[in-house]
Write an enzyme that holds these catalytic residues in place. Structure first.
Site, short mmCIF file in Angstrom:
data_model
loop_
_atom_site.label_atom_id
_atom_site.label_comp_id
_atom_site.label_asym_id
_atom_site.label_seq_id
_atom_site.Cartn_x
_atom_site.Cartn_y
_atom_site.Cartn_z
CG ASP A 135 15.94 -5.06 -48.64
OD1 ASP A 135 15.50 -4.04 -47.55
OD2 ASP A 135 15.62 -5.45 -49.80
CD GLU B 231 12.61 -5.28 -44.90
OE1 GLU B 231 11.23 -3.66 -44.91
OE2 GLU B 231 13.14 -4.96 -46.07
C1 GLC Z 1 13.30 -3.05 -48.00
C2 GLC Z 1 13.65 -1.60 -47.76
C3 GLC Z 1 12.60 -0.84 -48.99
C4 GLC Z 1 13.01 -1.31 -50.21
C5 GLC Z 1 12.57 -2.90 -50.68
C6 GLC Z 1 13.10 -3.33 -51.71
O1 GLC Z 1 11.67 -3.31 -47.62
O2 GLC Z 1 13.00 -1.38 -46.56
O3 GLC Z 1 13.21 0.60 -48.51
O4 GLC Z 1 12.23 -0.63 -50.85
O5 GLC Z 1 13.64 -3.38 -49.76
O6 GLC Z 1 14.45 -3.43 -51.57
#
Ligand code: GLC
Length: 471
Positions: A181, A243
């Site tokens: 994440d 991500e």
């Molecule tokens: C990522 C997740 C999202 C979350 C953020 C903070 O972008 O996909 O849902 O709010 O991280 O953890």
């Protein structure tokens, strides 16, 4: 590194399947629906967070990294899920949230030095708007997301060791890898200097206050690779997808340590052939692209690209070279809903988190109780109604997933008529007419794209979406 999965199905656990009737999805529910994933033809599932959490950000605020939140089940139920997934040839990816914990994680009290503190705030902004600093006693802690999510300090060796233990904990239990994440927030400027003003566009959509800044100090620090190496070290050759909220030209060092990186340029591209083509061209120039066109943050296919283009978007998603991630419900073209009233998510993301529509009943087969968010339109759209319909979106998506096995490794973008995106995958040509007007097919002798988006082989359509405009 391990062989990447081919198609990963994103499960948003709250909204997939409820087994105990409390209106919230759970692990036993996911386990009962694994056969849908097998039937669809995907080879892995990614679970958005299931750890204990106060749910300020629905699990992305973790208060214990090595347990399961009671709303979803327990460790024994998790073990059963892994076992059943593996027995069906499905790999299971967890969501690792390394950059912040919940403010209620015991670490925040017991190890404040594992977090990032300042005597006074600098100009960094949080992803959800406003200052990224919150006062606590006579200091300020950093929160790149909600104030309930304090940022961890990945330059602290004790924190790194603790996180490596977490990574090993789930791998030892049979997890096959991680979706990691918000990883571009792993390391920030150690001197906490202000972000300079932006001198060029960031390359991906940002909130207004963030777009004014270059964001060169509040994220993506030059020594990020050192921390990524520690993650890789604990994970061996498990599959890791990052991500990384950066344009593909800036994927290093993430692409050096991870097997795949989400291609957000395509997800954010407006439905315009030139722009779609540009995003594909830029991203395929880099190594390790994984494709995603919808998720629990940014919305669903019909709302992102227009309901009449949902099938064409799925066609692109599932035929580009590299792992594809499909968000639960997008296989039936599920639409968005109104969200909660009052909203659960302060950043407005309830709308794309409504429960999965399995059958046409009012609760969609999702729960025997009162769903935490209402169903959107199960009477119009459900897995059950689409399963045996040869003209349904579900049938089209399933056909595309099966067809992937035949697509050649070579990839080449083709010149095509205005409004058409076309590319070659070995002996197949994928052609998408982004307009509502007839367009010639990309190669001579092939059918006109009057009525279809499709995959062609030797001039013959081997998969097509049905009539353009059908959602
Ligand atoms: C990522 C997740 C999202 C979350 C953020 C903070 O972008 O996909 O849902 O709010 O991280 O953890």
């Amino acid at each position: 590194m391990s062989r990447p999965p081919d198609v990963v199905y994103q499960v948003y656990p709250r909204s997939f399947q409820d087994a105990d009737g409390d209106g919230v999805g759970d692990l036993a529910g996911i386990r009962s629906r694994l056969d849908h994933l097998v039937w669809l033809g995907v080879d892995a599932l990614w679970l958005s967070p299931i750890y204990p959490s106060p749910m300020a950000d629905f699990g992305y605020d973790v208060s214990d990294y090595t347990d399961i939140d009671p709303v979803f089940g327990d460790l024994a139920e998790f073990d059963r899920l892994v076992e059943d997934a593996h027995a069906r040839g499905l790999r299971l990816l967890m969501d690792l949230v390394p950059c912040h914990t919940s403010i209620e994680h015991p670490w925040f009290r017991e190890h404040p030095d594992w977090y990032i503190w300042a005597d006074r705030p600098n100009n960094w902004v949080s992803a959800f708007g406003g200052s990224a600093w919150e006062a606590r006693d006579d200091r300020y802690y950093l929160h790149s997301f909600y104030p309930e999510q304090p940022d961890l300090d990945w330059r602290n060796p004790e924190l790194i060791a603790a996180m490596q233990d977490v990574l090993r904990f789930w791998l030892d239990r049979g997890t096959d890898g991680y979706r990691i994440d918000a990883i571009d927030r792993l390391l920030k400027d150690p001197k906490l200097r202000d972000d300079p003003p932006a001198s060029e566009p960031y390359g991906l959509p940002l909130r207004e206050d963030a777009a004014k800044l270059a964001l060169t100090r509040s994220r993506n620090a030059p020594d990020t690779g050192e921390a990524l190496a520690k993650i890789r070290e604990a994970c061996g050759d498990a599959f890791l997808i990052g991500e990384v909220y950066l344009p593909s030209a800036r994927w290093q060092p993430y692409s050096d340590y991870f097997d795949a990186v989400f291609a957000f340029e395509l997800l954010h591209t407006p439905w315009d052939a030139e722009l779609v083509r540009g995003a594909i061209e830029a991203t395929t120039r880099q190594r390790r692209a994984a494709w995603v066109m919808s998720n629990h943050d940014f919305g669903r296919l019909p709302s992102r690209f227009g309901p009449e283009n949902a099938r064409a978007a799925a066609l692109i998603l599932l035929t580009l070279p590299g792992t594809a991630f499909i968000y639960q419900g997008d296989e039936i073209g599920q639409g968005e809903g109104p969200g909660g009233d009052p909203p659960y998510d302060r950043a407005g993301r309830d709308t794309c988190r409504h429960p999965m529509q399995w059958d046409p009943s009012p609760t969609g087969g999702f729960t025997g109780g009162e769903p935490w968010l209402p169903l959107v339109d199960p009477e119009r759209r459900s897995v059950e109604a689409q399963r045996d319909d040869p003209g349904s979106m579900l049938t089209f998506v399933r056909r595309l997933i099966a067809l992937r096995r035949e697509l050649g490794g070579d990839f080449e973008l083709l010149d095509a008529a205005d409004g058409v995106v076309a590319y070659r995958r070995g002996e197949h040509v994928v052609a998408v007419n982004t307009t509502s007007e007839p367009r010639p097919a990309p190669l001579r002798g092939e059918p006109r794209l009057e009525t279809v988006h499709g995959v062609l082989r030797d001039g013959v359509l081997v998969a097509h979406s049905g009539a353009i405009g059908k959602d």
